[in-house]
Structures are given as C-alpha cells and as structure tokens.
Design an enzyme around this catalytic site. Sequence first.
Site, PDB file in Angstrom:
ATOM      1  N   VAL A 148     -16.614 -89.119  57.854  1.00 47.98           N
ATOM      2  CA  VAL A 148     -16.354 -89.586  56.446  1.00 47.98           C
ATOM      3  C   VAL A 148     -17.483 -90.156  55.930  1.00 47.98           C
ATOM      4  CG1 VAL A 148     -14.678 -91.091  55.274  1.00 47.98           C
ATOM      5  CG2 VAL A 148     -14.019 -89.495  56.904  1.00 47.98           C
ATOM      6  N   VAL A 179     -29.473 -82.202  66.153  1.00 46.66           N
ATOM      7  CA  VAL A 179     -30.855 -82.367  66.860  1.00 46.66           C
ATOM      8  C   VAL A 179     -30.687 -83.305  68.030  1.00 46.66           C
ATOM      9  CG1 VAL A 179     -32.814 -83.814  66.442  1.00 46.66           C
ATOM     10  CG2 VAL A 179     -31.921 -82.494  64.527  1.00 46.66           C
ATOM     11  N   ASP A 201     -33.403-104.295  57.540  1.00 47.15           N
ATOM     12  CA  ASP A 201     -31.958-104.009  57.567  1.00 47.15           C
ATOM     13  C   ASP A 201     -31.128-103.655  56.612  1.00 47.15           C
ATOM     14  OD1 ASP A 201     -29.096-104.018  58.563  1.00 47.15           O
ATOM     15  OD2 ASP A 201     -29.166-106.124  59.500  1.00 47.15           O
ATOM     16  N   ILE A 202     -30.830-102.393  56.534  1.00 48.73           N
ATOM     17  CA  ILE A 202     -30.100-102.003  55.144  1.00 48.73           C
ATOM     18  C   ILE A 202     -28.859-102.532  54.865  1.00 48.73           C
ATOM     19  CG2 ILE A 202     -31.441 -99.960  55.194  1.00 48.73           C
ATOM     20  CD1 ILE A 202     -29.003 -98.252  55.836  1.00 48.73           C
ATOM     21  N   SER A 243     -25.302 -84.909  57.292  1.00 49.37           N
ATOM     22  CA  SER A 243     -24.792 -84.233  58.369  1.00 49.37           C
ATOM     23  C   SER A 243     -24.059 -82.975  57.997  1.00 49.37           C
ATOM     24  CB  SER A 243     -24.323 -84.923  59.387  1.00 49.37           C
ATOM     25  OG  SER A 243     -23.690 -84.248  60.416  1.00 49.37           O
ATOM     26  N   TYR A 284     -17.936 -91.470  61.453  1.00 50.83           N
ATOM     27  CA  TYR A 284     -19.305 -90.539  61.164  1.00 50.83           C
ATOM     28  C   TYR A 284     -19.039 -89.429  60.103  1.00 50.83           C
ATOM     29  CZ  TYR A 284     -23.854 -88.546  61.769  1.00 50.83           C
ATOM     30  OH  TYR A 284     -25.206 -88.087  61.728  1.00 50.83           O
TER      31      TYR A 284
END
Length: 304
Positions: free
Chosen positions: A225, A258, A83-84, A161, A223
């Site tokens: 930012v 994707v 879990d990062i 992204s 997302y």
Amino acid sequence: MSSVIAIVTGANKGIGRAIVRNLAVEYSKSIYPQTTPKLVIYLTSRDVSRGMATLAEVTRELEDKKVLEAEGGPAEIRFGELDITDSTSVNNFKKTVQNVCGEVDILINNAALGTEFQGEPFSYEVVEKTLKTNYFGLKNMTELFFPIIKNPGGRIINLSSGLGRLAALPSKSLRNQFSSQDLTQEQLDRLVNKFQNDVRAGVYAEEGWPTSGMNKAPWTIAYNVSKLAVVAYTKLLARRLDKEGIMINTHVVDPGWVRSDMGGENAPLSVDQGAETPVYLALTQDKAIEINGQFWNKKKPIAW
C-alpha cells in the site's frame, strides 16, 4: 565551475548505493559533461557511521573507473546526513545543499522501509512506521526540497515497486480513487490515513484493502500500500507541475525484484540492474521523459 547536483536518499546500502555508484560511472557517458563538466552526488543516510562507511567503500570501488574527480573524472560524491521522516533533518540538509550548491538538478527518492520482508508480523505499528517513511517521508522530502529543484530541467525520480500496482487492491472503488485524474493531495492523504485507521480497527479486509502480500503470503501488505501511494503521489505531483507550467520531469520506478536486504538472496536482479532505470531517468535526454508521471520499468513506461 558549474555542476549538476544529484541527491540520492537512503543510499547507504542496496539500490540506493548502486544508484550513487552508477550515476558516477554513467555521467561521463552522457551528454551532460559537454555543457556541465562536473557531477556532485549527495549520498545520504540517517545513520552517519553507515553513510560514511558506504562513501568510503564506493570511493574505493570507483578508483579504477577513473570517474571521480580525484582520478581526473567528472564526479564527486559527498555524504549528507538525512532522515526523511524528520522535517528538521530535511530542512537542515536543504540549507546545507542550498548554501553550497544553490539548486538541485536531480532528486532520487530511494529511502524506504520494509520490515515485513525481515519477518516482522503485520500489525498497525508496522503499517504506521512503513507509511511514515515510504509515503509521508518521501512526500515530505519532495515538498520541502521542491523550491530549490531546478526549473526548467530538474528531475524527481521516486522509487516504488511492482508490488505497488493497482492490482494489489481488491476493491475496485479504492483502485478508482487512487488512480483518479482528479485526485487531490488531501484526498490521497485521507486514503492513506484510512488504510492505517482500518488496520487499527481490524476492518481493513472488509474495506477492500489487501489481505496478503507477495506470492499471497500474509505479509508485505503495508509495503504494498505504501508503494502504491508513492505511484499515486508521483502522478498527482506530475499533474500539478504540468498545470502550473513547471518544467520538472517527475517519474516513478519499479526497479524489479532485487537481491538486497529487502529483496532477499533469491531475487533475480542485482542491485546494479535495479539501479539501471533510476540512473537512466536521471541522465537520459530521451524525449519520452517529457511526458510526466509515468511508471517505469526496464527503462520503459509501463501500465500501473
């Protein structure tokens, strides 16, 4: 027997899963096996049951490819619980990898959160949890693993992204701050925290942050930012490594739109197509990768 060690975060589905599978397939076609005959890939997930299920699925899918060690190939895939966003989890995983393998050759930071894509309304809580994973978690993973990434020769590949381009910011001042060649880690963290605080105070529009996301819809703001901050962090890290003479290739990737849980079924690219550039950067000997901190798409550097 010496091995190339690769870690893929958030690999239980989507692009991460495809990166694991394609690393195994493409490794035998690269020049690595000439000097290092074995590849060990850690497929990581914070959800143990999902991660183990994905490992079993990928193993079955690769049986007829003859690339896994069990079929006489060079690759072995192992599961790693990770879990990062949890430093204890990252450190525990790091100890496991270090004890078994010593160094890490390739770190691919793919783990990301995009609840806005599932229709969760924009809010301070969405901003907080998105940044916790996508920016702070990625940075946490990188910094804690950095001491055991191979030098020279290691590679750090961060997934961002196309939504994380500078153009996502209406404010020229913010664009200049994020892209400054003099940006420090402390300044970047302050910028990210300012976004959170401005959202909480209800003044994010006045302060120059995005007010709409993909296709001008009132979502994916958090997302966007978070992924912009990933690009800024990668470029900052690259400058730091170059200044200190540390020979680790460090790049950031726009995998494209994707078809995944996040991208949706109408996206034009398959997960395998989204995995192409991260896998390319992991295995290529192209001299272009020696210029650190580039933003990549379709296996080529692009403007941020």
